[in-house]
Design an enzyme around this catalytic site. Structure first.
Site, PDB file in Angstrom:
ATOM      1  CG  LEU A 122      -1.881  -1.192   1.328  1.00 53.97           C
ATOM      2  CD1 LEU A 122      -2.763  -1.035   2.568  1.00 53.97           C
ATOM      3  CD2 LEU A 122      -2.750  -1.329   0.081  1.00 53.97           C
ATOM      4  CG  HIS A 147      -2.982   1.247  -2.603  1.00 56.11           C
ATOM      5  ND1 HIS A 147      -1.647   0.963  -2.645  1.00 56.11           N
ATOM      6  CD2 HIS A 147      -3.529   0.634  -3.681  1.00 56.11           C
ATOM      7  CE1 HIS A 147      -1.382   0.198  -3.699  1.00 56.11           C
ATOM      8  NE2 HIS A 147      -2.513  -0.017  -4.349  1.00 56.11           N
ATOM      9  N   GLY A 193      -9.194   3.264  -8.706  1.00 52.90           N
ATOM     10  CA  GLY A 193      -8.452   4.465  -9.065  1.00 52.90           C
ATOM     11  C   GLY A 193      -8.530   4.763 -10.551  1.00 52.90           C
ATOM     12  CD  GLN A 237      -7.678  -2.191 -12.622  1.00 53.11           C
ATOM     13  OE1 GLN A 237      -6.803  -3.006 -12.857  1.00 53.11           O
ATOM     14  NE2 GLN A 237      -7.703  -1.515 -11.489  1.00 53.11           N
ATOM     15  CB  VAL A 290      -3.111   9.728  -4.974  1.00 58.27           C
ATOM     16  CG1 VAL A 290      -2.275  10.396  -3.892  1.00 58.27           C
ATOM     17  CG2 VAL A 290      -4.575   9.641  -4.557  1.00 58.27           C
ATOM     18  CG  MET A 320       1.602   8.398  -5.178  1.00 57.57           C
ATOM     19  SD  MET A 320       1.556   8.359  -3.413  1.00 57.57           S
ATOM     20  CE  MET A 320       2.382   9.881  -3.073  1.00 57.57           C
TER      21      MET A 320
HETATM   22  P1  AMP Z   1      -3.189  -1.991  -7.309  1.00 53.40           P
HETATM   23  O1  AMP Z   1      -2.801  -2.426  -5.938  1.00 53.40           O
HETATM   24  O2  AMP Z   1      -2.078  -1.317  -8.049  1.00 53.40           O
HETATM   25  O3  AMP Z   1      -3.892  -3.063  -8.093  1.00 53.40           O
HETATM   26  O4  AMP Z   1      -4.272  -0.839  -7.115  1.00 53.40           O
HETATM   27  C1  AMP Z   1      -5.433  -1.050  -6.353  1.00 53.40           C
HETATM   28  C2  AMP Z   1      -6.385   0.097  -6.574  1.00 53.40           C
HETATM   29  O5  AMP Z   1      -5.765   1.325  -6.196  1.00 53.40           O
HETATM   30  C3  AMP Z   1      -6.786   0.256  -8.054  1.00 53.40           C
HETATM   31  O6  AMP Z   1      -8.156   0.634  -8.121  1.00 53.40           O
HETATM   32  C4  AMP Z   1      -5.895   1.366  -8.510  1.00 53.40           C
HETATM   33  O7  AMP Z   1      -6.416   2.088  -9.611  1.00 53.40           O
HETATM   34  C5  AMP Z   1      -5.815   2.231  -7.262  1.00 53.40           C
HETATM   35  N1  AMP Z   1      -4.628   3.068  -7.298  1.00 53.40           N
HETATM   36  C6  AMP Z   1      -3.334   2.662  -7.475  1.00 53.40           C
HETATM   37  N2  AMP Z   1      -2.513   3.726  -7.520  1.00 53.40           N
HETATM   38  C7  AMP Z   1      -3.280   4.818  -7.363  1.00 53.40           C
HETATM   39  C8  AMP Z   1      -3.036   6.230  -7.342  1.00 53.40           C
HETATM   40  N3  AMP Z   1      -1.785   6.718  -7.467  1.00 53.40           N
HETATM   41  N4  AMP Z   1      -4.078   7.056  -7.176  1.00 53.40           N
HETATM   42  C9  AMP Z   1      -5.342   6.575  -7.059  1.00 53.40           C
HETATM   43  N5  AMP Z   1      -5.655   5.273  -7.071  1.00 53.40           N
HETATM   44  C10 AMP Z   1      -4.642   4.403  -7.226  1.00 53.40           C
END
Ligand code: AMP
Length: 283
Positions: A34, A38, A148, A154, A177, A185
């Site tokens: 995280l 996240h 996100g 996606q 973010v 990030m």
């Molecule tokens: P992941 O762990 O990379 O699969 O991401 C889990 C969730 O967090 C997904 O819905 C991503 O789009 C969201 N997410 C990852 N990075 C960011 C970010 N920098 N800003 C906003 N949401 C994010």
């Protein structure tokens, strides 16, 4: 007290009990490790539900054979602390065997939307994503699930899947973010060296540059595309561009003119990291 649930049946039962007592269940699926992106997403979800579920599952079916499934960063103890701090009620932590037992045969494909952008470079990726998100939504059975906008394709695919399969869940998006210097990030940013990390900030600047061109009246996608690629070549010399695409914000189909809701998305390899980012314009 935050609960950790491993078994899918137990997760489902918990949601049913909560729903029967009138509670609204919110859900944020992740692959863990995280970061602030996240955490902001969890904070937003926290404000929109009574009981918040976070899943952590590095989903093998969305990684290609040469991709980073084995080396994807993991730190469960740290994730648990961060989740407790974010006032998560339940972490759903299935193991690979309970999600894909021997003899597993069913996959979800969202046609057309999965073809372009990242789909063109990661064959099977969105099939894996749609499948795991479908399974997680069935198991966690939330009222609302939060994703996100950083993973723009996606999100479009998941919205379409939920609609097409009549899934009784509200899908909500949350803005990307960024670090103070603009880099989106990502758990994969840890793959970057200091020098690469510095250069990577050029990606968002290039996207902003593209958006300014459109806002300044430019409508020719080819020219905007070229300007973004030039900016990347200049400011991110370590970068290898996979794609820079200018597409319709809803259908993800490439556009030659930027009239209406437009998405500018890119994927660039910088060192060991494959970085994606996007910006929306108009509409
Ligand atoms: P992941 O762990 O990379 O699969 O991401 C889990 C969730 O967090 C997904 O819905 C991503 O789009 C969201 N997410 C990852 N990075 C960011 C970010 N920098 N800003 C906003 N949401 C994010």
């Amino acid at each position: 007290m935050m609960q950790v649930i491993h078994a899918p049946a137990e997760m489902y039962n918990q949601t049913m009990l909560l729903k029967m007592s009138g509670k609204k269940v919110g859900f944020v699926p992740t692959m863990g490790y995280l970061h602030k992106g996240h955490l902001e997403l969890l904070k937003f979800a926290r404000e929109h539900c009574d009981s918040l579920v976070l899943s952590i599952f590095v989903n093998p079916t969305q990684f290609g054979p040469k991709e980073d499934y084995g080396s994807y960063p993991r730190d469960l103890e740290r994730d648990k602390e961060l989740a407790a701090h974010a006032r998560v009620d339940t972490i759903f932590l299935p193991d690979v065997d309970s999600m894909y037992p021997p003899g597993y045969r069913t996959f979800v494909e969202v046609e057309e939307l999965s073809k372009g952008l990242c789909g063109a470079f990661r064959p099977g990726h969105f099939r894996g994503v749609a499948t795991i998100v479908c399974k997680l939504l069935n198991i966690v059975a939330p009222d609302e699930a939060f994703f996100g906008e950083k993973d723009a394709q996606q999100l479009v695919i998941i919205r379409k899947m939920a609609q097409d399969l009549n899934m009784p869940v509200k899908i909500s998006g949350f803005p990307t973010v960024r670090d103070a210097d603009g880099l989106a990030m990502s758990s994969r940013n840890v793959y970057l060296s200091d020098e690469e990390r510095e250069q990577a900030t050029g990606l968002y600047r290039a996207l902003q540059n593209g958006r300014s061109l459109i806002e300044g009246g430019e409508t020719e996608a080819a020219r905007i595309d070229a300007a973004i690629r030039e900016a990347i070549a200049r400011d991110v010399p370590a970068g290898v561009v996979e794609y820079v695409d200018i597409v319709d914000g809803n259908t993800l189909a490439p556009v030659s003119r930027t009239i209406g809701k437009t998405l500018i998305a890119l994927a660039v390899r910088v060192g060991k990291a494959r970085l994606i980012d996007n910006i929306r314009v108009g509409g």
